[in-house]
Scaffold this motif. Structure first.
Motif, mmCIF file in Angstrom:
data_model
loop_
_atom_site.group_PDB
_atom_site.id
_atom_site.type_symbol
_atom_site.label_atom_id
_atom_site.label_comp_id
_atom_site.label_asym_id
_atom_site.label_seq_id
_atom_site.Cartn_x
_atom_site.Cartn_y
_atom_site.Cartn_z
ATOM 1 N N ALA A 66 63.158 60.014 54.497
ATOM 2 C CA ALA A 66 63.074 60.954 53.453
ATOM 3 C C ALA A 66 62.531 60.440 52.114
ATOM 4 C CB ALA A 66 64.726 61.713 53.135
ATOM 5 N N LEU A 67 62.879 59.131 51.911
ATOM 6 C CA LEU A 67 62.413 58.581 50.822
ATOM 7 C C LEU A 67 60.778 57.771 50.849
ATOM 8 C CD1 LEU A 67 65.701 56.448 49.615
ATOM 9 C CD2 LEU A 67 64.664 58.622 48.701
ATOM 10 N N ASP A 68 60.517 57.402 51.931
ATOM 11 C CA ASP A 68 59.318 56.664 52.265
ATOM 12 C C ASP A 68 58.145 57.613 52.887
ATOM 13 O OD1 ASP A 68 60.602 54.858 51.129
ATOM 14 O OD2 ASP A 68 60.918 53.694 53.187
ATOM 15 N N GLU A 69 58.433 58.569 53.614
ATOM 16 C CA GLU A 69 57.455 59.324 54.213
ATOM 17 C C GLU A 69 56.998 60.513 53.295
ATOM 18 O OE1 GLU A 69 58.417 60.711 58.043
ATOM 19 O OE2 GLU A 69 58.834 58.632 58.768
ATOM 20 N N PRO A 70 55.717 60.693 52.944
ATOM 21 C CA PRO A 70 55.342 61.673 51.809
ATOM 22 C C PRO A 70 55.304 63.053 52.473
ATOM 23 C CG PRO A 70 53.924 59.895 51.990
ATOM 24 C CD PRO A 70 54.582 59.659 53.049
ATOM 25 N N GLY A 71 55.116 63.220 53.990
ATOM 26 C CA GLY A 71 54.912 64.310 54.452
ATOM 27 C C GLY A 71 56.014 64.896 54.987
ATOM 28 N N PHE A 72 57.448 64.281 54.799
ATOM 29 C CA PHE A 72 58.658 64.301 55.497
ATOM 30 C C PHE A 72 59.266 65.874 54.959
ATOM 31 C CE2 PHE A 72 63.374 64.299 54.975
ATOM 32 C CZ PHE A 72 63.504 64.036 56.336
ATOM 33 N N ALA A 73 59.402 66.799 55.984
ATOM 34 C CA ALA A 73 60.001 68.193 55.726
ATOM 35 C C ALA A 73 61.641 68.239 55.993
ATOM 36 C CB ALA A 73 59.208 69.076 56.540
ATOM 37 N N PRO A 74 62.260 68.244 54.857
ATOM 38 C CA PRO A 74 63.673 68.108 55.079
ATOM 39 C C PRO A 74 64.199 69.395 55.779
ATOM 40 C CG PRO A 74 63.320 68.847 52.761
ATOM 41 C CD PRO A 74 62.037 68.691 53.526
ATOM 42 N N ALA A 75 63.776 70.777 55.972
ATOM 43 C CA ALA A 75 64.178 71.694 56.462
ATOM 44 C C ALA A 75 65.019 71.453 57.770
ATOM 45 C CB ALA A 75 63.315 73.039 56.296
ATOM 46 N N GLU A 76 64.291 71.150 58.730
ATOM 47 C CA GLU A 76 64.672 70.814 60.038
ATOM 48 C C GLU A 76 65.864 69.974 60.087
ATOM 49 O OE1 GLU A 76 63.070 69.448 64.520
ATOM 50 O OE2 GLU A 76 61.593 69.789 62.818
ATOM 51 N N LEU A 77 65.793 69.061 59.330
ATOM 52 C CA LEU A 77 66.922 67.867 59.302
ATOM 53 C C LEU A 77 68.307 68.388 58.709
ATOM 54 C CD1 LEU A 77 67.869 65.216 59.674
ATOM 55 C CD2 LEU A 77 66.859 64.269 57.663
ATOM 56 N N VAL A 78 67.817 69.113 57.612
ATOM 57 C CA VAL A 78 69.096 69.861 57.121
ATOM 58 C C VAL A 78 69.863 70.781 57.872
ATOM 59 C CG1 VAL A 78 69.767 71.469 54.926
ATOM 60 C CG2 VAL A 78 68.247 69.334 54.605
ATOM 61 N N GLY A 79 68.914 71.705 58.699
ATOM 62 C CA GLY A 79 69.493 72.431 59.522
ATOM 63 C C GLY A 79 70.416 71.751 60.687
ATOM 64 N N GLN A 80 69.826 70.837 61.277
ATOM 65 C CA GLN A 80 70.636 69.765 62.197
ATOM 66 C C GLN A 80 71.854 69.649 61.476
ATOM 67 O OE1 GLN A 80 68.349 66.383 63.365
ATOM 68 N NE2 GLN A 80 69.756 66.019 65.093
#
Length: 334
Positions: A66-80
């Motif tokens: 989440a901190l290092d990958e510019p293209g990190f999309a949090p939606a899927e992870l938050v859903g999980q």
């Protein structure tokens, strides 16, 4: 800022800070001349960001992404994370419920606790035979709350019967949980609730049956009326009359009406209501059920109603009424 100062500021142990460094998650940007780790203000900010993400349930690996990958999309992870959190809450709620059941039984010794835990686990078994055996063979008194909650979900008829038998011996305990079942959205749960309540010979159960005769579901309403009428509740009469007219447990309803007519002195009112169904444009089967129900009502008013039905245009109704009149005449005055 040296590692000891960072530890005091953040509340993280020096060991954890070294672990973050080894993982490349939060690495101090500098070293002192003596080789000690030295954290910059940016390092401290990153450390607080990591801890914030961890409070959401993220693993250290996900926090780094989440901190290092510019293209990190949090939606899927938050859903999980939401799904996992709900599962954890459900597990914790299940544990709390089990502890409350044990506490409600007021165990005096650890042996009692172990017996109760074994019982509660058996009630959750997929084997109907094991669940039934657990209820019938448990040495210590079974917690009524656990019995009631199990009765509301039990689909196996044999196990449900065992649960009702145990509840009948619980002196009214468990009725509060069964009352909650009467308000369930699912009609099947309300049916199980009223069946269990009907097994409890307590005044509180009778009051709940009075509540249930107004249920929207015919099966709930009918079961409550049969038991309430058997206990002498005349307020069950309208529902019982409806069961005779509509069919479905009409024979049982007629028998209960007969007992009410005898013990509550309401025979004439019952006969009048039944005659109203015969005198209407009811079809043959309905008229026949009403005729058969009149056979259960003692007294001259019912006898006279049956005499009139011997001349009914429907031959089956007339023949049935004549046979009933003949049997009553042979038996003598009601």
């Amino acid at each position: 800022m040296l590692i000891g100062e960072v530890s005091r500021l953040t509340g993280l142990s020096a060991r954890m800070l070294r672990h973050y460094d080894a993982l490349g998650l939060v690495q101090p940007t500098g070293r002192t001349s003596g080789g000690y780790r030295e954290y910059s203000p940016d390092d401290i900010r990153r450390l607080f960001h990591v801890e914030s993400l961890r409070t959401l349930g993220l693993s250290l690996t996900d926090a780094r992404r989440a901190l290092d990958e510019p293209g990190f999309a949090p939606a899927e992870l938050v859903g999980q994370l939401i799904r996992h959190t709900r599962q954890r809450i459900a597990a914790e709620q299940e544990l709390l419920t089990r502890l409350e059941r044990v506490d409600a039984a007021a165990p005096a010794q650890w042996g009692d606790v172990l017996h109760l835990v074994a019982l509660l686990r058996a009630l959750e078994s997929e084997s109907g035979g094991r669940r039934q055996q657990a209820v019938l063979s448990h040495e210590a008194p079974v917690p009524a709350r656990a019995l009631a909650e199990a009765a509301l979900t039990e689909e196996d008829a044999n196990v449900a019967g065992a649960l009702r038998w145990s509840l009948a011996r619980a002196d009214g305990r468990g009725l509060a949980e069964l009352a909650v079942g009467l308000d369930a959205d699912a009609a099947e749960v309300r049916r199980r609730a009223v069946e269990a309540i009907a097994s409890v010979p307590a005044a509180e159960a009778t009051a709940l049956l009075r509540r249930a005769i107004g249920d929207a579901d015919g099966a709930v309403r009918g079961r409550a009326a049969l038991e309430l009428g058997a206990r002498g509740g005349v307020d069950a009469i309208p529902v019982l009359l409806g069961m005779v007219v509509a069919g479905g447990r009409d024979v049982e309803a007629a028998e209960v009406l007969g007992r009410l007519a005898e013990v509550a002195g309401v025979g004439d009112e019952i006969v009048g209501a039944l005659q109203g169904g015969v005198d209407s444009s009811a079809d043959g089967p309905t008229r026949l059920r009403i005729t058969q129900a009149l056979a259960e009502i003692p007294g001259t008013t019912a006898h006279q109603a049956l005499l009139r039905l011997t001349a009914d245009a429907d031959r089956t109704v007339a023949a049935t009424a004549a046979a009933i009149v003949h049997l009553r005449d042979q038996a003598g005055p009601a």
